[in-house]
Enzyme design. Structure first.
Site, PDB file in Angstrom:
ATOM      1  N   TYR A 345      49.828  40.100  32.397  1.00  0.00           N
ATOM      2  CA  TYR A 345      48.497  39.532  32.564  1.00  0.00           C
ATOM      3  C   TYR A 345      48.341  38.938  33.963  1.00  0.00           C
ATOM      4  O   TYR A 345      49.255  38.317  34.482  1.00  0.00           O
ATOM      5  CB  TYR A 345      48.260  38.439  31.520  1.00  0.00           C
ATOM      6  CG  TYR A 345      46.816  38.012  31.406  1.00  0.00           C
ATOM      7  CD1 TYR A 345      45.945  38.653  30.537  1.00  0.00           C
ATOM      8  CD2 TYR A 345      46.321  36.973  32.183  1.00  0.00           C
ATOM      9  CE1 TYR A 345      44.616  38.271  30.434  1.00  0.00           C
ATOM     10  CE2 TYR A 345      44.992  36.586  32.088  1.00  0.00           C
ATOM     11  CZ  TYR A 345      44.145  37.234  31.217  1.00  0.00           C
ATOM     12  OH  TYR A 345      42.835  36.855  31.134  1.00  0.00           O
ATOM     13  N   GLU A 379      43.399  30.829  31.833  1.00  0.00           N
ATOM     14  CA  GLU A 379      43.761  32.164  31.362  1.00  0.00           C
ATOM     15  C   GLU A 379      45.252  32.306  31.075  1.00  0.00           C
ATOM     16  O   GLU A 379      45.651  33.202  30.338  1.00  0.00           O
ATOM     17  CB  GLU A 379      43.337  33.213  32.390  1.00  0.00           C
ATOM     18  CG  GLU A 379      41.847  33.371  32.524  1.00  0.00           C
ATOM     19  CD  GLU A 379      41.462  34.512  33.443  1.00  0.00           C
ATOM     20  OE1 GLU A 379      41.765  35.675  33.106  1.00  0.00           O
ATOM     21  OE2 GLU A 379      40.866  34.247  34.505  1.00  0.00           O
ATOM     22  N   LYS A 440      42.822  51.978  35.245  1.00  0.00           N
ATOM     23  CA  LYS A 440      42.847  50.613  34.724  1.00  0.00           C
ATOM     24  C   LYS A 440      41.951  50.478  33.500  1.00  0.00           C
ATOM     25  O   LYS A 440      40.852  50.999  33.451  1.00  0.00           O
ATOM     26  CB  LYS A 440      42.388  49.637  35.817  1.00  0.00           C
ATOM     27  CG  LYS A 440      42.135  48.222  35.327  1.00  0.00           C
ATOM     28  CD  LYS A 440      43.413  47.567  34.866  1.00  0.00           C
ATOM     29  CE  LYS A 440      43.134  46.239  34.190  1.00  0.00           C
ATOM     30  NZ  LYS A 440      44.356  45.638  33.631  1.00  0.00           N
TER      31      LYS A 440
END
Length: 510
Positions: A345, A379, A440
């Protein structure tokens, strides 16, 4: 020295006062054992509750020398380098003791040396230092008043502290519905005068704005080496790490580096009844020989976990919550013993991976904007995984990796018509060609989260043009219920929040 399986503490709630005072209890979303500690100087208060894995040694999260005491949640990744700057005989083990000795030598500037995933509170004399890592990846919240500082790694633990006498703080972010609770900015030390509450901000890290031109082969080698170092620092030797694997270049690159570091690997992928990336992830798992697992969560169940994602992230940003929801659902569905989890991530932010843009000025503008606005979105908050007892880490947001990736000129990030070119080239010999070349796809896209959330709103009569506003209102309503009002997510219904928002929008349009 390799990373331990779990840090000494996942998080804390701490109180510093100029007089003796019983510290309030804390209710964490983080799953774990609680240990109360008291590091108070005579006649004053410095006490905390640590939340930690039951098998971790919480003593490593605290240290004291004279009138200076340290609390540290999380972990440091440059431990060997940090030990090397201490005088002979001053070597320390990991965690709070190491930070204490660095503070003795460098003062608060010690935080400029740290590459880690942490939040810290230091009491030294009449001062309190509140510090985050370079990315603020372990959020740190506080309430500051004359004679008192309360700080915690989860804002919700501060809401039960009673009426606020909080002071305005420099460059601080307010939380919706919690005006007296402030978030310490990423890469910052707040120095608080405990008697007056006066606070001074000391930046310890900022994203680079200058750009560096490098030959292709030099850039590729540097990215490969930096990512491998970052992953190795996060992987305990002798045990198989668990990597969240989508089959895209970001997570697959981390998996390849983790396999090289540990010699063995577990991987896991999440899908829903709407969408999954199982075939793509399987290609990588078979290539690396990992023990691979696929978890399918029905879309309805996924969306009902929105309260858990918001409760953990303590963010009211709907786009961010859509990104994080599949991860929260995955962590909660893992079952079994608690794990150290390594993820891919965050690579999109320094590499502009979500911007399909061939115009290099626009691409670099996107990188600069995203790096300037990531703070406060939470996040990478560890609570996303610790709410299920797991500890997650993010190598692409290692300080040294960011210091390499962010300044690379945009032509290395978008090259030959390919996004994140330098990363793909760096991993070309470690992964199958179809993985290296795969376009992506965001985690919220691969799981169908965005479309499912939109369909849920449409099913309640929300017009297509109002979907964005409806998502914002639903997320804020769930935030108010779980973070502000303190309700447990199991007592909160996504469907009821959606129905209430849809009804209000309809009334407003009538």
């Amino acid at each position: 020295m390799e990373a331990p399986v779990f840090p000494a503490a996942f998080g804390f709630h701490a109180t510093a006062r100029t007089e003796r005072h019983r510290a309030p209890g804390a209710a964490f979303a983080t799953l774990g054992s609680h240990t109360d500690i008291d590091l108070s100087p005579p006649g004053q208060t410095f006490a905390a509750t640590l939340v930690h894995h039951p098998q971790a040694a919480p003593e490593g999260a605290r240290a004291r020398d004279g009138d200076t005491a340290v609390l540290l949640a999380g972990e440091l990744y440059d431990r060997e380098a940090l030990r090397s700057v201490l005088p002979p005989g001053e070597e320390a083990d990991d965690g709070a003791e190491l930070l204490l000795r660095l503070l003795r030598r460098y003062g608060l500037h010690a935080f400029r040396l740290l590459n880690g995933r942490f939040a810290a509170v230091v009491r030294t004399g009449r001062r309190v230092l509140l510090a985050t890592d370079h990315a603020g990846s372990v959020p740190l919240y506080c309430r500051v008043a004359p004679g008192e500082v309360r700080a915690a790694t989860e804002a919700k633990t501060l809401t039960a502290d009673g009426p606020s006498r909080g002071l305005p703080l420099p460059e601080s972010r307010r939380l919706p519905g919690l005006p007296d609770v402030r978030q310490v900015p990423a890469g910052t030390v707040w120095e608080v005068d405990l008697e007056s509450g006066t606070t001074t901000a000391h930046p310890t890290w900022r994203p680079a704005l200058a750009r560096r031109i490098m030959p292709e082969d030099e850039a590729v080698a540097a990215v490969r080496a930096a990512l491998q170092r970052a992953v190795t620092a996060r992987v305990p030797a002798g045990s198989a790490p668990l990597v969240v694997l989508s089959g895209g270049i970001d997570s697959s690159g981390v998996a390849a580096c983790a396999h090289r570091a540990a010699g063995a690997l577990d991987t896991v992928s999440l899908g829903t009844d709407v969408s999954d990336e199982f075939p793509q992830a399987r290609v990588v798992a078979e290539h690396l020989g990992s023990r691979h697992r696929e978890i399918t969560v029905p879309t309805a169940d996924l969306l009902e976990q929105l309260p858990y994602a918001i409760w953990a992230a303590e963010s009211a940003d709907p786009e961010t919550i859509e990104y994080l929801l599949p991860l929260v659902a995955l962590y909660r569905a893992l079952g079994g013993p608690a794990r150290r989890i390594v993820t891919g991530y965050g690579a999109d932010i320094p590499l502009a991976g979500m911007h399909r843009e061939d115009r290099l000025p626009d691409l670099d503008t996107a990188v600069a904007y995203d790096m300037a606005t990531f703070d406060g979105l939470n996040e990478m908050s560890p609570v996303l995984s610790t709410l299920a007892g797991h500890w997650s880490t993010h190598p692409y947001w290692d300080r040294d990796v960011l210091d390499l990736l962010v300044p690379l000129e945009a032509g290395l990030k978008r090259r030959y018509g390919r996004d994140k070119w330098v990363l793909r080239a760096a991993l070309a010999d470690a992964l199958p060609a179809e993985t290296v070349d795969r376009p992506k796809l965001g985690v919220h896209e691969g799981s169908g989260t965005t479309s499912s959330f939109s369909l849920l709103l449409a099913g309640h009569g929300v017009a297509e043009t109002a979907v964005g506003e409806a998502k914002r209102r639903v997320v804020r309503e769930l935030f108010d219920l779980t973070v502000v009002a303190g309700r447990h997510p199991s007592e909160v219904s996504t469907a009821e929040a959606v129905a209430a928002v849809a009804a209000r929008l309809e009334r407003g349009a009538a």
